[in-house]
Write a protein that holds these residues in place. Structure first.
Motif, PDB file in Angstrom:
ATOM      1  N   ARG A  75       0.831  -1.197   0.000  1.00  0.00           N
ATOM      2  CA  ARG A  75       0.000   0.000   0.000  1.00  0.00           C
ATOM      3  C   ARG A  75       0.871   1.255   0.000  1.00  0.00           C
ATOM      4  O   ARG A  75       1.870   1.341   0.735  1.00  0.00           O
ATOM      5  CB  ARG A  75      -0.892  -0.009   1.233  1.00  0.00           C
ATOM      6  CG  ARG A  75      -1.953   1.095   1.273  1.00  0.00           C
ATOM      7  CD  ARG A  75      -2.666   1.099   2.606  1.00  0.00           C
ATOM      8  NE  ARG A  75      -3.832   1.969   2.602  1.00  0.00           N
ATOM      9  CZ  ARG A  75      -5.066   1.569   2.348  1.00  0.00           C
ATOM     10  NH1 ARG A  75      -5.307   0.301   2.089  1.00  0.00           N
ATOM     11  NH2 ARG A  75      -6.072   2.436   2.364  1.00  0.00           N
ATOM     12  N   GLY A  81      -7.885   4.579   5.420  1.00  0.00           N
ATOM     13  CA  GLY A  81      -8.671   3.371   5.243  1.00  0.00           C
ATOM     14  C   GLY A  81      -9.990   3.589   4.541  1.00  0.00           C
ATOM     15  O   GLY A  81     -10.493   2.678   3.873  1.00  0.00           O
ATOM     16  N   THR A  84      -9.940   2.708   0.819  1.00  0.00           N
ATOM     17  CA  THR A  84      -9.553   1.374   0.367  1.00  0.00           C
ATOM     18  C   THR A  84     -10.476   0.832  -0.704  1.00  0.00           C
ATOM     19  O   THR A  84     -10.029   0.297  -1.728  1.00  0.00           O
ATOM     20  CB  THR A  84      -9.508   0.401   1.563  1.00  0.00           C
ATOM     21  OG1 THR A  84      -8.489   0.827   2.470  1.00  0.00           O
ATOM     22  CG2 THR A  84      -9.199  -1.012   1.101  1.00  0.00           C
ATOM     23  N   LEU A  92      -3.845   2.531  -5.236  1.00  0.00           N
ATOM     24  CA  LEU A  92      -3.535   2.130  -3.861  1.00  0.00           C
ATOM     25  C   LEU A  92      -2.093   1.678  -3.688  1.00  0.00           C
ATOM     26  O   LEU A  92      -1.528   1.805  -2.607  1.00  0.00           O
ATOM     27  CB  LEU A  92      -4.454   0.982  -3.431  1.00  0.00           C
ATOM     28  CG  LEU A  92      -5.869   1.321  -2.989  1.00  0.00           C
ATOM     29  CD1 LEU A  92      -6.691   0.048  -2.870  1.00  0.00           C
ATOM     30  CD2 LEU A  92      -5.851   2.065  -1.656  1.00  0.00           C
ATOM     31  N   LEU A 428      -3.170  -1.362   7.859  1.00  0.00           N
ATOM     32  CA  LEU A 428      -3.181  -0.234   6.920  1.00  0.00           C
ATOM     33  C   LEU A 428      -1.791   0.223   6.514  1.00  0.00           C
ATOM     34  O   LEU A 428      -1.609   0.791   5.442  1.00  0.00           O
ATOM     35  CB  LEU A 428      -3.946   0.929   7.571  1.00  0.00           C
ATOM     36  CG  LEU A 428      -4.312   2.127   6.698  1.00  0.00           C
ATOM     37  CD1 LEU A 428      -5.330   1.729   5.636  1.00  0.00           C
ATOM     38  CD2 LEU A 428      -4.881   3.254   7.557  1.00  0.00           C
ATOM     39  N   LYS A 432      -3.029  -3.377   1.051  1.00  0.00           N
ATOM     40  CA  LYS A 432      -3.964  -2.644   0.189  1.00  0.00           C
ATOM     41  C   LYS A 432      -5.426  -2.937   0.509  1.00  0.00           C
ATOM     42  O   LYS A 432      -6.311  -2.211   0.078  1.00  0.00           O
ATOM     43  CB  LYS A 432      -3.687  -2.981  -1.274  1.00  0.00           C
ATOM     44  CG  LYS A 432      -2.342  -2.487  -1.774  1.00  0.00           C
ATOM     45  CD  LYS A 432      -2.096  -2.897  -3.214  1.00  0.00           C
ATOM     46  CE  LYS A 432      -1.974  -4.403  -3.334  1.00  0.00           C
ATOM     47  NZ  LYS A 432      -1.668  -4.841  -4.718  1.00  0.00           N
ATOM     48  N   CYS A 467      -9.281  -5.702   8.275  1.00  0.00           N
ATOM     49  CA  CYS A 467     -10.359  -5.757   7.291  1.00  0.00           C
ATOM     50  C   CYS A 467     -11.172  -7.021   7.552  1.00  0.00           C
ATOM     51  O   CYS A 467     -10.880  -7.764   8.488  1.00  0.00           O
ATOM     52  CB  CYS A 467      -9.790  -5.734   5.874  1.00  0.00           C
ATOM     53  SG  CYS A 467      -9.097  -7.308   5.321  1.00  0.00           S
TER      54      CYS A 467
END
Length: 559
Positions: A75, A81, A84, A92, A428, A432, A467
Motif C-alpha cells: 500500500r 482506510g 480502500t 492504492l 493499513l 492494500k 479488514c
C-alpha cells in the motif's frame, strides 16, 4: 499417481469445475492464469523486470502472477482506510513489494535466520513480520533487488516460490515437532517430502484459490487444523498405531467454516499421496466462477465428507483408506508454545513473544546469534502459528541466562496474558485491503491493558484485524476486532472495529459472538476491553474461561 476417471465429458457451465469439462476462464483471474502460468513470472523477473524496474512490469504479472513468487505490491503510504474500497489497485499500490518467505513447518537454523535478518536490514528498511502462518515477511522490497534476495535465500535452502497465489501455500507443523515427548508423531519428514516434490510443480500451480495445509502430531493442535483447507492431525488407532486423522474444508474470511473430518486413518507413508489426491480434487472440482466462492470449504459444504471421501478413494487414490478414530482434544488451551518446555532429550525449548509479530531484521540476526550461543545443536529456531518464536536445545543451566538475554530486547518468555495473547495482521501500514492500522495499535492496546489490569490471570486472545478477511483470525479469538470505518460521538468517520467475542477452537469450537453489530472506535478499544474483562472477573465461575463466560453472558455485560 494414475490419471483419475471423470464423471462426465459434457461441458457444464456450473461453477467452472474442470472435472465437469468446463475449462474456459470465467473471470479475469482465471484468464490471467490460463494466459501464463504463475510460475513463469520468475524468469521474467530475472530477465526483464529486475532491469526495467517497477514501471516496466506487465499489469497481469504485477497484480497477479507476482504472487506465485511471494510478491505483493504494498500500500502507498498516507492513503486512509476510508479510501480502500474506492480507489483502483494502481492508485492504492506503492512501487515497493511485500515479500513472503516460505518457512514450511517453521523450522529454521541460526544460519537461515541470520540470512533472513540480513535481507530485512539490507533490502527491507529493517522491517520484518513473523506471521501466523509461520512465515517471515518483508516490506519495502524493490523489484531490482529480488534476484539478489533469491540468491541469498537459496544459499541457505529457503525460497519464496508459491508463498502466495492460487497455490499450495506454506505448510504448518508444530514448532516443537520431534522435540516434545508427548507428541503423537513427528510430521516433519512427510511435510518435507510433500514440499520437495510438489511446491513449484505446474500440476498444482493453478488451483481455484489458495490452499493451506497443516501436518502435525502436536497434542495441543497448535497448527489450528480446524481452520486449514487440509489438515493431517496426529492420532492413534485402536491398535496403537500412530497416523493421521484427515480434516478438510476449514477457513475463515467473510464466510468462516470449520474443517470436517473425512473419517479415515492415514498412515505416514500415505500422507503425500493423500495430500496429492485431495489437492487434485480441489484443482479439478473446486469452484472457479467466483473468487469469493472458490475455496475448498464451499465444495465441502455442498458435498459433505462422505462424498469427498468417495471421490478421494475412487477417482484419485484408486484404493480405500481404513476408517479412523477422531484425534484427541487439545491438551492445553494455549497453543503458542511460549515459555520453557522440556524436550524429550532433556534440553529445553524456550518460546517467547514478539510485539504482535513485528520485528526488525537486526533483531532477527541477534536472535540467531543467541540461538547459536545457547542451543547445543548449533542454533535451531522455530516460528509458531501465533506470531511467536522458539529457541530449541537450551540446557537447564542456561535457560535463565537466555530468558534474561531475550528480555533485554523486549522478547518475553514469561509475558503478561495480554502481550502473549494479542495478535495483529499487517494492517493499513502496508496492506492494500486494510481499512485500519493494526500493528502499533495492538501493541498500544496490550500495553495499556497491562497497566489497567496488572493481575489479570487468565489466557486471553485479542486479535486485531484490519479488514474482513481475517488474516489475524478475529472470529476465533476471545476478543476479535474486525477493522472498519465507524462514526464517533461527533458523527465523524474514523477508524474502528466490529467486535466479535468468545470465539474458540477445540472442543465445541465456535465463532465469535456479534452483538447487534456492536462497533467501537479505535480510541475506545482499551476502555471496552477493560470494561468487558472486569465484568468477566466479577462474574466468572471457578475455572470458567472467557469464551465460556461469553457463551452465557447477557448482552449488556458485553457492551
Amino acid at each position: 499417481m494414475s490419471t483419475p476417471t471423470r464423471t462426465t465429458n459434457r461441458p457444464q457451465r456450473g461453477q467452472g469445475q474442470w472435472a465437469l469439462g468446463y475449462r474456459e476462464p470465467l473471470n479475469p483471474n482465471e484468464r490471467m492464469k490460463k494466459d501464463s502460468d504463475g510460475l513463469d513470472v520468475r524468469q521474467r523477473i530475472l530477465d526483464i523486470y529486475a532491469h526495467t524496474g517497477f514501471d516496466g512490469i506487465d499489469p497481469g504479472d504485477l497484480r497477479g502472477r507476482m504472487r506465485w513468487m511471494g510478491l505483493y505490491t504494498q500500500r502507498a503510504q498516507g492513503i486512509p482506510g476510508g479510501r480502500t474500497a474506492v480507489l483502483e489497485p494502481e492508485e492504492l499500490e506503492d512501487s515497493y513489494f511485500m515479500m513472503r518467505v516460505r518457512t514450511d513447518g517453521g523450522q529454521l537454523s541460526s544460519e537461515q535466520l541470520r540470512v533472513l535478518g540480513r535481507i530485512s536490514t539490507e533490502f527491507g528498511r529493517d522491517v520484518a513480520d513473523v506471521t501466523d502462518r509461520q512465515n517471515v515477511q518483508y516490506h519495502w522490497i524493490r523489484i531490482e533487488d529480488v534476484p539478489q534476495i533469491w540468491e541469498q535465500l537459496a544459499a541457505v535452502g529457503l525460497q519464496t516460490t508459491e508463498a502466495c497465489g492460487d497455490t499450495p501455500r506454506g505448510m504448518l507443523n508444530c514448532p516443537l515437532a520431534g522435540v516434545l515427548a508427548d507428541e503423537v508423531l513427528d510430521a516433519s519428514d512427510v511435510m518435507a517430502e510433500t514440499v520437495a516434490r510438489y511446491v513449484g510443480d505446474p500440476a498444482f500451480s493453478n488451483l481455484p484459490r489458495k490452499w493451506k495445509t497443516s501436518m502435525s502430531g502436536c497434542v495441543d493442535h497448535c497448527t489450528e487444523p480446524e481452520i486449514d483447507d487440509i489438515s493431517f492431525v496426529g492420532v492413534r488407532n485402536a491398535d496403537g498405531e500412530a497416523g493421521y486423522d484427515l480434516w478438510v474444508g476449514g477457513g475463515l474470511s467473510t464466510n468462516p467454516m470449520f474443517a470436517k473430518r473425512i473419517g479415515v486413518f492415514v498412515r505416514p507413508e500415505q500422507v503425500t499421496d493423500v495430500w496429492v489426491a485431495a489437492t487434485s480434487i480441489f484443482r479439478d472440482y473446486g469452484y472457479r466462477r467466483s473468487r469469493t466462492h472458490a475455496r475448498i470449504k464451499f465444495l465441502m459444504a455442498d458435498w459433505g465428507p462422505e462424498k469427498f471421501r468417495q471421490v478421494l478413494q475412487d477417482e484419485y487414490l484408486h484404493a480405500e483408506l481404513p476408517d479412523g478414530p477422531a484425534a484427541a482434544p487439545a491438551v492445553h488451551d494455549q497453543r503458542d508454545h511460549v515459555g520453557v518446555s522440556k524436550q524429550k532429550d532433556g534440553a529445553n525449548a524456550v518460546g517467547f513473544a514478539l510485539r504482535t509479530g513485528r520485528i526488525t531484521g537486526s533483531l532477527l540476526t541477534r536472535i540467531a546469534d543467541l540461538a547459536a550461543e545457547y542451543g547445543t545443536q548449533g542454533g535451531r529456531i522455530r516460528t509458531t502459528t501465533q506470531q511467536k518464536l522458539v529457541i530449541l536445545d537450551v540446557p537447564d543451566e542456561r535457560v535463565e541466562d537466555l530468558v534474561e538475554a531475550l528480555a533485554q530486547h523486549d522478547l518475553l518468555v514469561r509475558p503478561s496474558a495480554f502481550r502473549r495473547g494479542t495478535m495483529a495482521c499487517t494492517g493499513l501500514e502496508f496492506c492494500k485491503l486494510a481499512i485500519v492500522e493494526t500493528k502499533q495499535h495492538a501493541q498500544d492496546l496490550y500495553a495499556e491493558l497491562e497497566k489497567r489490569l496488572p493481575d489479570f490471570d487468565e489466557p486471553i486472545g485479542i486479535n486485531v484485524n484490519g479488514c474482513p478477511n481475517s488474516c489475524a483470525r478475529f472470529q476465533t479469538a476471545d476478543i476479535g476486532f474486525k477493522g472498519m470505518i465507524v462514526r464517533n460521538a461527533e458523527g465523524e468517520s474514523v477508524e474502528g472495529f466490529q467486535v466479535h467475542l468468545g470465539g474458540h477452537l477445540g472442543v465445541d469450537a465456535a465463532l465469535g459472538r456479534k452483538l447487534r453489530g456492536h462497533k467501537i472506535t479505535k480510541d475506545e478499544t482499551a476502555d471496552y476491553c477493560e470494561r468487558v474483562l472486569r465484568g468477566y472477573l466479577d462474574r466468572r465461575t471457578e475455572g470458567e474461561s472467557f469464551a465460556a463466560y461469553v457463551g452465557r453472558a447477557e448482552d449488556d455485560w458485553l457492551l
